[in-house]
Design a protein around this motif. Structure first.
Motif, PDB file in Angstrom:
ATOM      1  N   ILE A   6       0.829  -1.209   0.000  1.00 29.41           N
ATOM      2  CA  ILE A   6       0.000   0.000   0.000  1.00 29.41           C
ATOM      3  C   ILE A   6       0.862   1.258   0.000  1.00 29.41           C
ATOM      4  N   GLY A   7       2.130   1.122   0.377  1.00 30.22           N
ATOM      5  CA  GLY A   7       3.023   2.277   0.374  1.00 30.22           C
ATOM      6  C   GLY A   7       3.284   2.828  -1.017  1.00 30.22           C
ATOM      7  N   GLN A   8       3.087   1.996  -2.041  1.00 27.49           N
ATOM      8  CA  GLN A   8       3.264   2.436  -3.424  1.00 27.49           C
ATOM      9  C   GLN A   8       1.924   2.635  -4.137  1.00 27.49           C
ATOM     10  N   SER A   9       0.830   2.486  -3.398  1.00 30.65           N
ATOM     11  CA  SER A   9      -0.501   2.650  -3.987  1.00 30.65           C
ATOM     12  C   SER A   9      -0.895   4.122  -3.985  1.00 30.65           C
ATOM     13  N   PRO A  10      -1.350   4.656  -5.127  1.00 32.07           N
ATOM     14  CA  PRO A  10      -1.769   6.062  -5.175  1.00 32.07           C
ATOM     15  C   PRO A  10      -2.973   6.354  -4.282  1.00 32.07           C
ATOM     16  N   ASN A  11      -3.707   5.318  -3.888  1.00 32.49           N
ATOM     17  CA  ASN A  11      -4.857   5.512  -2.992  1.00 32.49           C
ATOM     18  C   ASN A  11      -4.429   5.777  -1.550  1.00 32.49           C
ATOM     19  N   TYR A  12      -3.181   5.420  -1.215  1.00 32.48           N
ATOM     20  CA  TYR A  12      -2.727   5.546   0.168  1.00 32.48           C
ATOM     21  C   TYR A  12      -1.446   6.361   0.319  1.00 32.48           C
ATOM     22  N   ARG A  13      -0.583   6.327  -0.667  1.00 25.29           N
ATOM     23  CA  ARG A  13       0.703   7.000  -0.528  1.00 25.29           C
ATOM     24  C   ARG A  13       0.522   8.509  -0.315  1.00 25.29           C
ATOM     25  N   GLN A  14       1.088   8.998   0.758  1.00 23.12           N
ATOM     26  CA  GLN A  14       1.069  10.419   1.134  1.00 23.12           C
ATOM     27  C   GLN A  14      -0.357  10.976   1.246  1.00 23.12           C
ATOM     28  N   ARG A  15      -1.294  10.106   1.697  1.00 21.58           N
ATOM     29  CA  ARG A  15      -2.684  10.525   1.874  1.00 21.58           C
ATOM     30  C   ARG A  15      -3.180  10.350   3.315  1.00 21.58           C
ATOM     31  N   ILE A  16      -2.316   9.845   4.200  1.00 18.20           N
ATOM     32  CA  ILE A  16      -2.752   9.440   5.535  1.00 18.20           C
ATOM     33  C   ILE A  16      -2.291  10.457   6.591  1.00 18.20           C
ATOM     34  N   ASP A  17      -3.163  10.718   7.559  1.00 19.01           N
ATOM     35  CA  ASP A  17      -2.851  11.675   8.622  1.00 19.01           C
ATOM     36  C   ASP A  17      -2.072  11.036   9.778  1.00 19.01           C
ATOM     37  N   PHE A  18      -2.476   9.814  10.156  1.00 21.74           N
ATOM     38  CA  PHE A  18      -1.803   9.103  11.243  1.00 21.74           C
ATOM     39  C   PHE A  18      -1.604   7.645  10.837  1.00 21.74           C
ATOM     40  N   VAL A  19      -0.389   7.143  11.043  1.00 16.51           N
ATOM     41  CA  VAL A  19      -0.113   5.714  10.904  1.00 16.51           C
ATOM     42  C   VAL A  19       0.229   5.187  12.292  1.00 16.51           C
ATOM     43  N   LEU A  20      -0.336   4.027  12.646  1.00 13.97           N
ATOM     44  CA  LEU A  20      -0.145   3.421  13.956  1.00 13.97           C
ATOM     45  C   LEU A  20       0.554   2.081  13.813  1.00 13.97           C
ATOM     46  N   SER A  21       1.343   1.732  14.822  1.00 14.51           N
ATOM     47  CA  SER A  21       2.011   0.432  14.804  1.00 14.51           C
ATOM     48  C   SER A  21       2.281  -0.006  16.240  1.00 14.51           C
ATOM     49  N   ARG A  22       2.089  -1.300  16.496  1.00  9.27           N
ATOM     50  CA  ARG A  22       2.260  -1.837  17.847  1.00  9.27           C
ATOM     51  C   ARG A  22       2.928  -3.203  17.761  1.00  9.27           C
ATOM     52  N   ALA A  23       3.744  -3.492  18.752  1.00  9.50           N
ATOM     53  CA  ALA A  23       4.377  -4.811  18.881  1.00  9.50           C
ATOM     54  C   ALA A  23       5.293  -5.140  17.712  1.00  9.50           C
TER      55      ALA A  23
END
Length: 269
Positions: free
Chosen positions: A159-176
């Motif tokens: 999804i990091g290379q998808s035009p639907n998501y790349r540089q379109r997100i306000d917050f990314v979360l990650s755990r564990a």
């Protein structure tokens, strides 16, 4: 059977220590999520916990610290727009939240994404998980909760290379997660300039020379992000110290990142 006292205590703990505006209605949502997790955990290993208390505090309460940070950031942004100090009103923040896009990478059992969605239901939440059976659980939990969460059965690199998501997100979360550099390479390309990557870590893991903050100076430089703050906190009945690492994106990420699946892990920046 739901232990009413256990959830009443949990509600008070969250109100007093994490989110003062946490409501009884949100506690009811956590009961639904709790039941779904316990039911599915009997079928396959979604998440490790020994007691109901551990599930509530080590996992649910821990995840809600991301919601606290998001709330504080949105409050500050709204206050700056309106000239309000130090925080905007709850209604102003609520209106802002409606257009906020959040992605939980490697969501697994749905954390921190689902607890954050319970706390801030107007968020546009997407859960990314590569294991199909875990996605089946996430879809079931979403349906039970009556939410509009999007579940993507994909590798995060895709999804990091998808035009639907790349540089379109306000917050990314990650755990564990373990190694921080590959996680940054996967997450930062998704963010808008000015967006935030929020990572749950133990204090020891965050300070690790090989896998923590000391190892990511080059990655941050390459990806266009900076460490904004480290937020320490404790959890009940847990010996370890925990923290949130909050990174802010300040310039466009070069198009070659993230690299193809597996490469960020094998050859960290």
């Amino acid at each position: 059977m739901i232990n009413t006292k256990l959830f009443n205590d949990f509600e008070r703990y969250v109100q007093q220590n994490i989110l003062s505006a946490f409501t009884a209605q949100q506690t009811e949502k956590f009961k639904i999520y709790f039941d779904a997790l316990k039911e599915w955990n009997e079928k396959f290993n979604l998440i490790h916990f020994k007691t109901d208390e551990e599930l509530l505090y080590r996992h649910f309460a821990d995840s809600l610290h991301s919601a606290k940070v998001i709330t504080e950031i949105l409050s500050k942004q709204q206050a700056l727009k309106q000239g309000l100090l130090p925080l905007a009103s709850k209604s102003a923040v609520s209106n802002t939240v409606k257009s906020i896009k959040v992605v939980d990478l490697g969501s697994g059992s749905g954390m921190p994404g689902i607890p954050v969605k319970i706390a801030l239901p107007q968020l546009n939440m997407t859960l990314v998980e590569s294991i199909t059976k875990k996605c089946t659980f996430l879809e079931d939990a979403n349906k039970r909760l009556g939410f509009d969460i999007k579940v993507l059965n994909l590798r995060a690199e895709e999804i990091g290379q998808s035009p639907n998501y790349r540089q379109r997100i306000d917050f990314v979360l990650s755990r564990a997660v373990s190694k921080l550099s590959p996680n940054l390479e996967i997450a930062i390309p998704l963010l808008k300039i000015g967006g935030y990557f929020i990572v749950h870590k133990t204090k020891n893991s965050a300070e690790s020379l090989e896998e923590g903050l000391p190892s990511v100076e080059n990655a941050l430089k390459q990806l266009g992000a900076k460490l904004e703050k480290v937020i320490p906190y404790k959890l009940p009945n847990q010996e370890l110290d925990y923290c949130l690492l909050v990174f802010k994106k300040h310039k466009n990420t070069p198009q070659q990142y993230p690299r193809k699946t597996g490469i960020p892990e094998k050859k960290p920046l």
